[in-house]
Design an enzyme around this catalytic site. Structure first.
Site, short mmCIF file in Angstrom:
data_model
loop_
_atom_site.label_atom_id
_atom_site.label_comp_id
_atom_site.label_asym_id
_atom_site.label_seq_id
_atom_site.Cartn_x
_atom_site.Cartn_y
_atom_site.Cartn_z
N HIS A 137 17.83 -46.97 26.78
CA HIS A 137 16.73 -46.34 27.49
C HIS A 137 15.86 -45.52 26.55
CE1 HIS A 137 17.65 -47.47 31.55
NE2 HIS A 137 18.84 -46.91 31.54
N CYS A 193 12.06 -48.59 26.56
CA CYS A 193 10.79 -48.22 27.15
C CYS A 193 10.09 -47.18 26.28
CB CYS A 193 11.00 -47.65 28.55
SG CYS A 193 11.65 -48.82 29.75
#
Length: 330
Positions: A137, A193
């Site tokens: 992440h 991301c």
């Protein structure tokens, strides 16, 4: 012969974003200690008298097991990237440090990642080739230092980020970019991301114009190396989300879209005996992702930020401008 992206069937492809909802972001502050270089001891798996190596790689894949934002693709990303480095680029397994949530590896906690950065940079010498790979992440938050063009710091999320904080682009730059000396090259491959400028490198390649855009800090703070070179392939633009998807797998396994397309670009060039260039890799990644975007992933069962297509534009950034038609070597 590798299967073509265009053969992917939309009813079998599953895609989920490597991101969080806005309500989660507020709980994850970046500690100010990230802006000073960690001086903590190295991981227990690394000895102080480690042998001299010309190639050294740090692979960090975070699955976030048993957490509400668990990722399915990173465990496969780890195996695929490790195999690529060993088989395609002849990285010795003894010169690779892997952080993952399975035996026999150390867990990808914040402390372990920071210690691993120190291992990666220790005793570097001219001629060394370094690799940092991260799959997990990533987030962004408002910058308070005035050193970001868009006003946001990008981060990567260790497995324990909710309790111990994220690792910011400022910290990453100061720890594994700034110390690079003349003759040492670092290649970073970041599948998360908001990863576009997560190394805070001063130049970003514009695939549309074929030129380098200026990403230097508006505050005037130097984000340069100490004479070496840093090059980063990122999964997406700073404002975009990266995806886990089964669209590139023959056995319906989830993998990072960026990781899969990067590996395919390298392997297809080898199979076809073509020159592998930075520009070629970037264009291949864009082309593959756009093909899947057109097909669509209509059975996406998403747990986090929701979308039914892969909407990400891989990015190439560097510590210096260079001819992207140069052969890619690590």
């Amino acid at each position: 012969m590798m299967e073509k992206v265009s053969s992917t069937k939309p009813d079998k492809a599953i895609t989920e974003a490597k991101g969080f909802c806005n309500s989660c972001r507020k709980k994850m502050p970046v500690s100010k200690s990230q802006y000073s270089i960690c001086q903590s001891s190295v991981l227990s798996v690394v000895t102080s008298n480690q042998p001299r190596r010309e190639k050294r790689a740090l692979l960090c894949c975070v699955q976030y097991k048993n957490q509400k934002f668990e990722l399915k693709g990173t465990k496969h990303d780890l195996n695929n990237m490790r195999d690529l480095l060993v088989k395609q680029f002849r990285f010795p397994t003894a010169s690779m440090l892997i952080l993952a949530e399975k035996e026999p590896y150390q867990a990808p906690t914040r402390k372990n990642i920071e210690d691993a950065f120190q291992w990666l940079m220790r005793d570097i010498q001219s001629g060394d080739s370094l690799v940092f790979y991260f799959s997990g992440h990533g987030l962004r938050q408002r910058s308070v230092y005035g050193d970001e063009i868009d006003g946001f710091d990008e981060t990567i999320c260790p497995v324990d980020f909710e309790t111990n904080g994220m690792i910011s682009d400022n910290y990453i730059n100061k720890t594994i970019v700034n110390p690079l000396i003349q003759g040492v090259t670092l290649h970073a491959i970041i599948d998360s991301c908001h990863s576009g400028t997560v190394l805070d490198l001063p130049y970003v390649y514009n695939i549309n114009t074929g030129k380098w855009d200026d990403n230097r800090s508006p505050s005037g703070e130097s984000k340069d190396t100490s004479g070496g070179k840093a090059i980063c392939f990122s999964a997406c633009e700073d404002y975009q989300l990266a995806a886990d998807t089964s669209a590139f797998s023959m056995n319906n396994k989830m993998t990072g879209a960026m990781t899969s397309t990067f590996i395919r670009a390298v392997e297809q060039a080898a199979v076809n005996k073509q020159k592998l260039t930075y520009q070629g890799i970037l264009k291949h990644m864009h082309r593959s992702l756009k093909q899947v975007e057109k097909v669509g992933c209509f059975r996406a069962g998403l747990k986090r930020v929701f979308h039914r297509k892969i909407l990400q534009d891989p990015l190439l950034s560097s510590s210096e401008e260079f001819d992207t038609d140069t052969e890619f070597k690590i």
